[in-house]
Design an enzyme around this catalytic site. Sequence first.
Site, PDB file in Angstrom:
ATOM      1  N   THR A 164      -2.943   8.656  -1.232  1.00  0.00           N
ATOM      2  CA  THR A 164      -2.269   8.733  -2.531  1.00  0.00           C
ATOM      3  C   THR A 164      -3.330   8.581  -3.608  1.00  0.00           C
ATOM      4  O   THR A 164      -4.486   8.256  -3.311  1.00  0.00           O
ATOM      5  CB  THR A 164      -1.242   7.591  -2.705  1.00  0.00           C
ATOM      6  OG1 THR A 164      -1.957   6.348  -2.674  1.00  0.00           O
ATOM      7  CG2 THR A 164      -0.195   7.592  -1.620  1.00  0.00           C
ATOM      8  N   VAL A 219      -8.477   0.644   0.987  1.00  0.00           N
ATOM      9  CA  VAL A 219      -8.685   0.574  -0.465  1.00  0.00           C
ATOM     10  C   VAL A 219      -9.508   1.772  -0.940  1.00  0.00           C
ATOM     11  O   VAL A 219     -10.625   1.995  -0.470  1.00  0.00           O
ATOM     12  CB  VAL A 219      -9.381  -0.759  -0.860  1.00  0.00           C
ATOM     13  CG1 VAL A 219      -9.561  -0.824  -2.372  1.00  0.00           C
ATOM     14  CG2 VAL A 219      -8.587  -1.953  -0.350  1.00  0.00           C
ATOM     15  N   LYS A 220      -8.928   2.509  -1.883  1.00  0.00           N
ATOM     16  CA  LYS A 220      -9.582   3.734  -2.360  1.00  0.00           C
ATOM     17  C   LYS A 220     -10.366   3.407  -3.635  1.00  0.00           C
ATOM     18  O   LYS A 220      -9.807   2.891  -4.613  1.00  0.00           O
ATOM     19  CB  LYS A 220      -8.495   4.783  -2.639  1.00  0.00           C
ATOM     20  CG  LYS A 220      -8.963   6.208  -2.528  1.00  0.00           C
ATOM     21  CD  LYS A 220      -7.752   7.136  -2.555  1.00  0.00           C
ATOM     22  CE  LYS A 220      -8.148   8.573  -2.555  1.00  0.00           C
ATOM     23  NZ  LYS A 220      -6.979   9.456  -2.749  1.00  0.00           N
ATOM     24  N   ILE A 221     -11.640   3.729  -3.572  1.00  0.00           N
ATOM     25  CA  ILE A 221     -12.572   3.329  -4.641  1.00  0.00           C
ATOM     26  C   ILE A 221     -13.267   4.575  -5.196  1.00  0.00           C
ATOM     27  O   ILE A 221     -13.777   5.393  -4.420  1.00  0.00           O
ATOM     28  CB  ILE A 221     -13.684   2.412  -4.038  1.00  0.00           C
ATOM     29  CG1 ILE A 221     -13.086   1.187  -3.341  1.00  0.00           C
ATOM     30  CG2 ILE A 221     -14.731   2.031  -5.075  1.00  0.00           C
ATOM     31  CD1 ILE A 221     -12.679   0.076  -4.267  1.00  0.00           C
TER      32      ILE A 221
END
Length: 218
Positions: free
Chosen positions: A27, A86-88
Amino acid sequence: MKFFIDTANLDQIREAQELGVLDGVTTNPSLMAKEGITGKDNILKHYVDICNIVEGDVSAEVVATDLAGMIKEGEELAELHEQIVVKIPMIKDGVKALKYFSDKGIRTNCTLVFSAGQALLAAKAGATYVSPFLGRLDDISTDGLNLISEIRLIYDNYAFETQILAASIRHTMHVIDCAKIGADVMTGPLSSIEGLLKHPLTDIGLAKFLEDYKKGNS
Ligand code: G3P
């Protein structure tokens, strides 16, 4: 090759899950907004709802752009559910955050990657996944598939464990081409997955089989 669906739409996630070939979900803030999911509590609840539908990894993106903010937000996201990755974003503090989370054993997906150099940096910082945006490069007359090939070569040269998550997939041919190159994962819309099963000769052949069965059994 893992198949992720790139959406925050729960119906589409369910549909892909029911097909039996789904390995995860990605997402981003745009996709959450598209579904009308706003406000921190609603966004966090939506991530949990997604995790309860699928069995695999679910990427949840931080919106902070400073190191302290990304760490705080990322830790909160990781706490939500064991499936959360976790999208960074690929920015300077993002690289530091990747290293921080990697050292803590929290899985990450480095997003907004558009060059081999950025992918190399993400792998050095210990990212679990790197997300090169194939379609957005194609959109500006730059060969997105070439980037996937470059990253594959570099990661194989040094046996980096970071998985190549081909993102911004727009259609089935992107999926096939990424599979040929050896991307570890692809993430795209439901249509890019369902498109893989379509062939007119399959439909024509099935109609003929059923017609012949009917003739012989009527
Ligand atoms: O996973 C990244 C993706 O959401 C970007 O896709 O189609 O907006 O370029 P797109």
